[in-house]
Design a protein around this motif. Structure first.
Motif, short mmCIF file in Angstrom:
data_model
loop_
_atom_site.label_atom_id
_atom_site.label_comp_id
_atom_site.label_asym_id
_atom_site.label_seq_id
_atom_site.Cartn_x
_atom_site.Cartn_y
_atom_site.Cartn_z
N THR A 43 0.80 -1.22 0.00
CA THR A 43 0.00 0.00 0.00
C THR A 43 0.84 1.28 0.00
O THR A 43 0.29 2.37 -0.10
CB THR A 43 -0.94 0.05 1.23
N GLY A 44 2.15 1.14 0.12
CA GLY A 44 3.02 2.32 0.20
C GLY A 44 4.02 2.36 -0.93
O GLY A 44 4.11 1.44 -1.73
N ASP A 45 4.73 3.45 -0.97
CA ASP A 45 5.79 3.63 -1.97
C ASP A 45 7.09 3.80 -1.20
O ASP A 45 7.48 4.91 -0.86
CB ASP A 45 5.47 4.86 -2.82
N PHE A 46 7.75 2.67 -0.91
CA PHE A 46 8.94 2.69 -0.05
C PHE A 46 10.22 2.74 -0.87
O PHE A 46 10.28 2.21 -1.98
CB PHE A 46 8.94 1.46 0.87
N ASP A 47 11.23 3.36 -0.27
CA ASP A 47 12.55 3.46 -0.90
C ASP A 47 13.50 2.37 -0.42
O ASP A 47 14.49 2.09 -1.08
CB ASP A 47 13.18 4.83 -0.57
N LEU A 48 13.19 1.77 0.75
CA LEU A 48 14.10 0.81 1.36
C LEU A 48 13.33 -0.04 2.37
O LEU A 48 12.41 0.46 3.01
CB LEU A 48 15.23 1.57 2.08
N LEU A 49 13.74 -1.30 2.51
CA LEU A 49 13.15 -2.20 3.50
C LEU A 49 14.21 -2.76 4.42
O LEU A 49 15.29 -3.13 3.96
CB LEU A 49 12.48 -3.39 2.81
N PHE A 50 13.88 -2.82 5.71
CA PHE A 50 14.66 -3.57 6.70
C PHE A 50 13.84 -4.80 7.02
O PHE A 50 12.68 -4.68 7.40
CB PHE A 50 14.83 -2.76 8.00
N PRO A 75 15.77 -1.81 -2.61
CA PRO A 75 16.87 -2.28 -1.76
C PRO A 75 16.34 -2.86 -0.44
O PRO A 75 15.44 -2.30 0.17
CB PRO A 75 17.70 -1.02 -1.50
N VAL A 76 16.92 -3.99 -0.05
CA VAL A 76 16.54 -4.67 1.18
C VAL A 76 17.78 -4.86 2.05
O VAL A 76 18.81 -5.33 1.57
CB VAL A 76 15.90 -6.05 0.90
N ILE A 77 17.65 -4.47 3.32
CA ILE A 77 18.70 -4.74 4.31
C ILE A 77 18.12 -5.79 5.26
O ILE A 77 17.04 -5.58 5.84
CB ILE A 77 19.08 -3.48 5.10
N VAL A 78 18.80 -6.92 5.39
CA VAL A 78 18.35 -7.95 6.31
C VAL A 78 19.10 -7.82 7.63
O VAL A 78 20.26 -7.41 7.65
CB VAL A 78 18.52 -9.38 5.74
N ILE A 79 18.41 -8.14 8.72
CA ILE A 79 19.00 -8.09 10.04
C ILE A 79 18.70 -9.39 10.76
O ILE A 79 17.67 -10.03 10.52
CB ILE A 79 18.49 -6.87 10.85
N SER A 80 19.62 -9.79 11.62
CA SER A 80 19.41 -11.02 12.38
C SER A 80 20.25 -10.99 13.65
O SER A 80 21.35 -10.45 13.66
CB SER A 80 19.78 -12.24 11.55
N GLY A 81 19.74 -11.63 14.68
CA GLY A 81 20.48 -11.77 15.93
C GLY A 81 21.29 -13.04 15.97
O GLY A 81 22.04 -13.26 16.91
N ASN A 82 21.14 -13.91 14.98
CA ASN A 82 21.93 -15.13 14.95
C ASN A 82 23.35 -14.81 14.51
O ASN A 82 23.57 -13.91 13.72
CB ASN A 82 21.31 -16.16 14.00
#
Length: 144
Positions: A43-50, A75-82
Motif C-alpha cells: 500500500t506504500g511507496d517505499f525506498d528501502l526495507l529492513f 533495496p533490502v537490508i536484512v538483520i538477524s540476531g543469529n
C-alpha cells in the motif's frame, strides 16, 4: 529523505531503528511480522526495507522473495540476531544466504548506530544509480 519500512518482531529493535532513521530525517513505518510488512509494503511507496530474517509466521526470506516479485529493484537490508560466523557443522549463515537471495546489505544484531546509518546511506545511494553493480554485492556489516 527516504520512506523506509522496518519489519521486525522485536518491538525494541523496531523502536531503535525507527528512532535512528527518523533522527536522520527519514520517514519510517514499522510492522511486526512478514505478513503485515508485505501488506504495508503493497500500500506504500517505499525506498528501502529492513527485514528481520527470523520472525513468526512469514520469515524475512519469504517476505523478501514476495517483495522482490513486485519490485525487483527495491533495496533490502536484512538483520538477524543469529551469529554471522557459523562453523560448517553448526548450520548455515543466514545473513550471507539472504544477500545471495537479493538483499543488498545485512546487519548482525546488535549493530552500532553508525553501521545502520552507513548501510542505509549506501543502499539509497546505490539505488539512485540504476546501472550500479554495487547494489548487488551484499555487504555484511557487523556492529559487535
Amino acid at each position: 529523505m527516504a520512506k523506509i519500512l522496518v519489519v521486525d518482531d522485536d518491538r525494541a529493535v523496531q523502536a531503535t531503528i525507527r528512532l535512528l532513521l527518523e533522527r536522520a530525517g527519514h520517514s519510517v513505518v514499522v510492522a511486526g511480522d512478514g505478513r503485515k510488512g508485505l501488506a504495508i509494503f503493497e500500500t506504500g511507496d517505499f525506498d528501502l526495507l529492513f527485514l528481520d530474517i527470523f520472525m513468526p509466521g512469514m520469515d524475512g526470506l519469504e517476505t523478501m522473495r514476495l517483495v522482490q516479485q513486485q519490485q525487483p529493484r527495491i533495496p533490502v537490508i536484512v538483520i538477524s540476531g543469529n551469529p554471522v560466523g557459523w562453523d560448517a557443522g553448526s548450520g548455515p549463515d543466514f545473513l550471507a544466504m539472504a544477500t545471495k537471495l537479493g538483499a543488498v546489505r545485512s546487519l548482525q544484531k546488535p549493530f552500532k548506530p553508525a553501521a545502520l546509518l552507513a548501510a542505509v546511506a549506501g543502499c539509497l545511494e546505490a539505488a539512485k544509480r540504476p546501472s550500479s553493480s554495487s547494489i548487488a554485492t551484499g555487504d555484511v556489516a557487523s556492529g559487535l
